[in-house]
Scaffold this active site. Structure first.
Site, PDB file in Angstrom:
ATOM      1  N   ASP A 182      55.706 -44.754  63.865  1.00  0.00           N
ATOM      2  CA  ASP A 182      54.415 -44.799  64.549  1.00  0.00           C
ATOM      3  C   ASP A 182      53.542 -43.657  64.034  1.00  0.00           C
ATOM      4  O   ASP A 182      53.784 -42.487  64.324  1.00  0.00           O
ATOM      5  CB  ASP A 182      54.649 -44.665  66.054  1.00  0.00           C
ATOM      6  N   HIS A 238      35.125 -28.095  30.008  1.00  0.00           N
ATOM      7  CA  HIS A 238      34.649 -29.123  29.071  1.00  0.00           C
ATOM      8  C   HIS A 238      33.882 -28.512  27.903  1.00  0.00           C
ATOM      9  O   HIS A 238      33.539 -27.321  27.890  1.00  0.00           O
ATOM     10  CB  HIS A 238      33.776 -30.156  29.789  1.00  0.00           C
ATOM     11  N   CYS A 294      30.873 -25.391  36.074  1.00  0.00           N
ATOM     12  CA  CYS A 294      31.975 -25.727  35.168  1.00  0.00           C
ATOM     13  C   CYS A 294      32.338 -24.551  34.277  1.00  0.00           C
ATOM     14  O   CYS A 294      31.624 -23.554  34.200  1.00  0.00           O
ATOM     15  CB  CYS A 294      31.587 -26.923  34.299  1.00  0.00           C
ATOM     16  N   ASN A 331      32.355 -23.748  30.683  1.00  0.00           N
ATOM     17  CA  ASN A 331      31.773 -24.214  29.422  1.00  0.00           C
ATOM     18  C   ASN A 331      32.491 -23.592  28.236  1.00  0.00           C
ATOM     19  O   ASN A 331      32.694 -22.374  28.189  1.00  0.00           O
ATOM     20  CB  ASN A 331      30.292 -23.842  29.348  1.00  0.00           C
TER      21      ASN A 331
END
Length: 398
Positions: free
Chosen positions: A222, A326, A344, A346
């Site tokens: 349950d 990235h 981000c 870089n």
């Protein structure tokens, strides 16, 4: 419940007592005799407790018992499943039979049982047993999917995750049914990052080479609010070499460690003061050769001076709110000098390619001195931001 009884017994043998009178040779000599008696053993009685009440949980086995005799055969079938038999085991003394295979939700099972009393007189009875039909069911999916990392393994920072397809209200009861085995042993603990995600980690990153087996034995459990576990689930993972990158916003340098030894370093750029990167350990959750990054996905749309939409290569996702490691050829001049990204990490194309070739799911990127807030625990994966004492204490009942 339907119960029928059919007995096959030998006929009762009537014993006729024959008496005769004999004339004694001697006065006062008389003889008497008592007629022999025969007692028939009572027929065996068969019972199926589960047939006597409300529908049962499918994890409850069907038990057939015999009184005053022994069971000879028991057959349990599900008419809705083409009459497939349900496996079971007969007790050594023959007085009980118990199903050993799991039952299903919302099913009706036909039980046919035969028994014999000590005299061998047979009896056969039939019963029906029904199982409950929950309002809804939920699955406990594993993250990452085992097939995605079967060839590569996972990084040392990857938490074990069961992601439920519906909110779990009874967290404490469910957590008792979640199990992890690590080889070599590394004590860990569960923590709910929200109502649908239970995460498991150790005090520190996994040791390279660790084998991890996880199980969610939640079928029939349950989960709360009318939701029950749809099925059990299990998965196995292997931790590969340790890859940890340390991104220092003060020096704008990314330093990579392989199994604790520095492998390389490279200039980088983190989030600008207006868009600072989250601080703390981040875990790679996805790899994409190329994606379209659109700031409108988080509210900065066309017309805003900070709007952008462009194709970006060599992406390692390190949080769900848009932080990646990235390739950023447009910021090479700033890498190693200033933080200018939208959060981000870089890198120059060649360095991004090196990272993409060496880092995968579960590997770690630790960001410091970014000026940003701590990565939230719920932001895939902020698990390592929670102090171990707090994590170990758990929050299933909090």
């Amino acid at each position: 419940m339907v119960v029928t009884l059919r007995t096959r017994t030998a006929g009762i043998v009537a014993v006729v007592a024959l008496t005769f009178l004999a004339t004694a040779c001697t006065i006062g000599d008389t003889g008497t005799s008592e007629p022999p008696t025969t007692t028939q053993a009572a027929a065996a009685s068969i019972a199926v407790p589960a047939a006597a009440g409300a529908p049962i949980n499918p994890t409850t086995p069907i038990v057939v018992t015999a009184t005053g005799g022994r069971l000879t055969t028991v057959t349990v079938t599900n008419p809705a499943d083409a009459g497939a038999p349900v496996a079971g085991a007969l007790a050594p003394d023959g007085t009980s039979w118990t199903s050993t295979a799991p039952l299903g939700y919302g099913s009706t099972y036909a039980v046919v049982a035969d028994a014999a009393n000590p005299d061998g007189a047979p009896v056969e009875q039939t019963f029906t047993v029904t199982t409950m039909t929950p309002d809804s069911t939920a699955y406990a999916n594993v993250v990452p999917a085992p097939e995605v990392v079967a060839d590569t393994g996972i990084g040392v920072g990857q938490p074990m995750v069961f992601q439920f397809t519906a909110p779990v209200a009874n967290k404490a009861a469910v957590q008792e049914r979640l199990h992890v085995t690590t080889t070599p042993p590394q004590p860990g603990a569960w923590y709910w990052t929200d109502d649908q995600n239970a995460h498991y980690r150790a005090a520190n990153y996994w040791a390279p080479g660790t084998k991890i087996h996880i199980e969610a034995d939640v079928f029939g459990v349950d989960l709360g609010d009318g939701v029950f576990g749809a099925e059990n689930n299990a998965a196995d993972y292997t931790v590969h070499d340790s890859w940890v990158a340390k991104a220092d916003g003060a020096s704008e340098v990314l330093t990579v460690f392989h199994n604790g030894v520095q492998e390389t370093s490279m200039p980088m750029s983190l989030g600008s003061p207006d868009h600072p990167s989250h601080e703390g350990p981040h875990v790679v959750s996805d790899r994409q050769q190329s994606i379209i990054m659109d700031s409108c996905t988080y509210g900065v749309c066309a017309g805003d001076p900070d709007y952008y939409r462009e194709k970006v290569d060599l992406n390692l996702r390190i949080s769900n709110d848009g932080e990646f490691v990235h390739s950023a050829p447009w910021s090479v001049g700033d890498q190693g000098n200033s933080n200018v990204s939208h959060g981000c990490v870089n890198l120059a194309p060649a360095n991004a390619q090196w990272m993409f070739d060496h880092f995968g799911i579960g590997d770690v990127v630790e960001i410091t001195n970014s000026g940003g807030p701590i990565l939230p625990v719920w932001d895939t994966y902020g698990d390592w931001e929670v102090p171990w004492a707090e994590w170990q204490a758990g929050n299933a009942t909090g």
